[in-house]
Design an enzyme around this catalytic site. Structure first.
Site, short mmCIF file in Angstrom:
data_model
loop_
_atom_site.label_atom_id
_atom_site.label_comp_id
_atom_site.label_asym_id
_atom_site.label_seq_id
_atom_site.Cartn_x
_atom_site.Cartn_y
_atom_site.Cartn_z
N LYS A 1 2.89 1.60 13.28
CA LYS A 1 1.51 1.86 12.82
C LYS A 1 0.93 3.09 13.50
CE LYS A 1 0.67 -1.22 9.71
NZ LYS A 1 0.75 -0.77 8.31
N TYR B 1 5.79 -3.17 15.38
CA TYR B 1 4.69 -2.95 14.44
C TYR B 1 3.71 -1.90 14.99
CZ TYR B 1 0.73 -4.44 11.46
OH TYR B 1 -0.32 -4.51 10.59
P1 NAI Z 1 0.10 -9.22 3.14
O1 NAI Z 1 1.28 -9.81 3.78
O2 NAI Z 1 -0.93 -10.10 2.53
O3 NAI Z 1 0.55 -8.17 2.02
C1 NAI Z 1 1.59 -7.26 2.22
C2 NAI Z 1 2.27 -7.06 0.89
O4 NAI Z 1 3.29 -6.06 1.06
C3 NAI Z 1 2.96 -8.31 0.37
O5 NAI Z 1 2.55 -8.56 -0.95
C4 NAI Z 1 4.46 -7.98 0.46
O6 NAI Z 1 5.24 -8.59 -0.56
C5 NAI Z 1 4.44 -6.48 0.33
N1 NAI Z 1 5.63 -5.86 0.93
C6 NAI Z 1 6.16 -6.11 2.15
N2 NAI Z 1 7.25 -5.37 2.35
C7 NAI Z 1 7.42 -4.60 1.24
C8 NAI Z 1 8.35 -3.62 0.88
N3 NAI Z 1 9.36 -3.27 1.69
N4 NAI Z 1 8.21 -3.00 -0.31
C9 NAI Z 1 7.20 -3.34 -1.14
N5 NAI Z 1 6.29 -4.29 -0.85
C10 NAI Z 1 6.39 -4.91 0.33
O7 NAI Z 1 -0.57 -8.28 4.26
P2 NAI Z 1 -2.00 -7.57 4.36
O8 NAI Z 1 -2.70 -8.20 5.48
O9 NAI Z 1 -2.65 -7.45 3.05
O10 NAI Z 1 -1.54 -6.13 4.89
C11 NAI Z 1 -1.58 -4.96 4.13
C12 NAI Z 1 -1.38 -3.78 5.05
O11 NAI Z 1 -2.44 -3.73 6.01
C13 NAI Z 1 -0.09 -3.84 5.86
O12 NAI Z 1 0.44 -2.54 6.01
C14 NAI Z 1 -0.55 -4.37 7.19
O13 NAI Z 1 0.32 -4.03 8.23
C15 NAI Z 1 -1.90 -3.70 7.31
N6 NAI Z 1 -2.81 -4.33 8.24
C16 NAI Z 1 -3.32 -5.57 8.00
C17 NAI Z 1 -4.18 -6.14 8.90
C18 NAI Z 1 -4.82 -7.44 8.66
O14 NAI Z 1 -5.69 -7.80 9.48
N7 NAI Z 1 -4.49 -8.17 7.62
C19 NAI Z 1 -4.51 -5.47 10.17
C20 NAI Z 1 -3.98 -4.17 10.29
C21 NAI Z 1 -3.14 -3.64 9.36
#
Ligand code: NAI
Length: 307
Positions: A169, A165
């Site tokens: 990133k 990851y």
């Molecule tokens: P989350 O797990 O709540 O949402 C991620 C969404 O992406 C889910 O709805 C999932 O179904 C969708 N998804 C996953 N793989 C997919 C694919 N191959 N094609 C289409 N959709 C797909 O996660 P969150 O926390 O909202 O994360 C959003 C972004 O922010 C991600 O890129 C994550 O890595 C990044 N991020 C989040 C952090 C946090 O503290 N929550 C910290 C740093 C980065």
């Protein structure tokens, strides 16, 4: 001046839950037509469902906005192309691409299977590149485009157990740097968001009081600025709980060694001097580094170098 997205078309990946959902709603509230992309997978990228994306589309429509769901896997180039084509068929343009979809497959590097490493790189890096690549000719033709990649503190600073990851990133920064340059003449601006939020991705890591402060909605205003008409470009914005900050890569002035003195021992002896932050620079392109070193070498030798 109020920031409006009226007349703009946005694609938000992974917009069924968490940060993506919040970004999609934020864009729609300010007038954007939104493609709500989500594969509907679990946190580790398994399964799939259209429920979450459909629910966000329904929310946007209920507030009088315009939205469509698309369930492609961002790591599937053909699926992404289909999504962009559907947005073009329906609305005739694509102004904004928010690359947010993501998964986790945490393990220490010692226990990591390369298939889990590759999967995470596929979703975050290849997925983001697929979306940007499919939008690129449209944005160039329109002479307007705003792209955001979603990085993470894990990539910028490191996080135990997240080699896959963190690497994926950190790659967002590299992709941003180059697309920023290549897009500039066509008014395509490219930025990176490094959020930290309470979502299902982080639910068991955060104390409840901190989680209450770290709602995804506290981050979305930063994202909206990064995809607005007056957005900066090549900006890495850290965001969470109402804090917004810039991350930059600096290079120190460093030291210049001549033949004879250019040894690992001299480097060891002058290591602290090499690290001195006085006069450090945020270099704007790779060639600035080459030029700096060549000029340093010429100066140390009393040579004149016109560059
Ligand atoms: P989350 O797990 O709540 O949402 C991620 C969404 O992406 C889910 O709805 C999932 O179904 C969708 N998804 C996953 N793989 C997919 C694919 N191959 N094609 C289409 N959709 C797909 O996660 P969150 O926390 O909202 O994360 C959003 C972004 O922010 C991600 O890129 C994550 O890595 C990044 N991020 C989040 C952090 C946090 O503290 N929550 C910290 C740093 C980065």
């Amino acid at each position: 001046m109020a920031i409006s997205f009226v007349g703009r078309v946005a694609i938000v990946t992974g917009a069924g839950t968490g940060l993506g959902r919040s970004h999609a709603l934020g864009l729609a509230q300010r007038g954007a037509k939104v493609v709500v992309n989500d594969l509907g997978v679990s946190r580790d990228g398994t399964g799939s469902s259209s429920e979450a994306a459909d629910a966000v589309v329904a929310e946007i429509k209920a507030m009088g906005g315009d939205a469509m769901a698309h369930g492609c896997d961002v790591s599937d180039e053909a699926g992404v192309k289909d999504m962009v084509a559907k947005a073009m068929d329906a609305w005739g343009r694509v102004d904004i691409a928010v690359n947010n979809a993501g998964i986790l497959r945490d393990k220490t590097f010692a226990k990591m299977e390369m298939s889990d490493f590759r999967k995470v790189v596929d979703v975050h890096l290849i997925g983001s590149a697929n979306v940007a690549h499919a939008c690129w000719p449209i944005m160039r033709e329109q002479k307007y485009g705003r792209i955001v990649f979603t990085a993470s503190g894990s990539g910028l600073y490191g996080n135990f157990g997240q080699s896959n990851y963190g690497a994926a990133k950190a790659a967002m920064m590299g992709l941003m740097n180059v697309l920023h340059m290549e897009g500039a003449r066509d008014n395509i601006r490219v930025n990176t968001l490094a959020p930290t939020a309470a979502t299902r991705m982080t639910e068991e890591l955060l104390p409840a009081e901190a989680a209450a402060l770290l709602a995804p909605e506290t981050i979305t205003p930063g994202l909206l600025y990064l995809v607005s008409e007056d957005a900066p470009s090549r900006f890495i914005m850290g965001a969470g709980a109402g804090s917004f900050a810039q991350t930059r890569v600096y290079e120190t002035q460093g030291i210049t060694l001549m033949e004879g003195d250019n040894t690992p021992e001299t480097i060891a002896a002058r290591f602290a001097e090499m690290n001195d932050p006085e006069g450090q620079e945020d270099l704007q392109d790779a060639f600035s580094q080459t030029k700096k070193y060549a000029l340093n070498a010429a100066k140390a030798r009393g040579l004149k170098l016109d560059w």
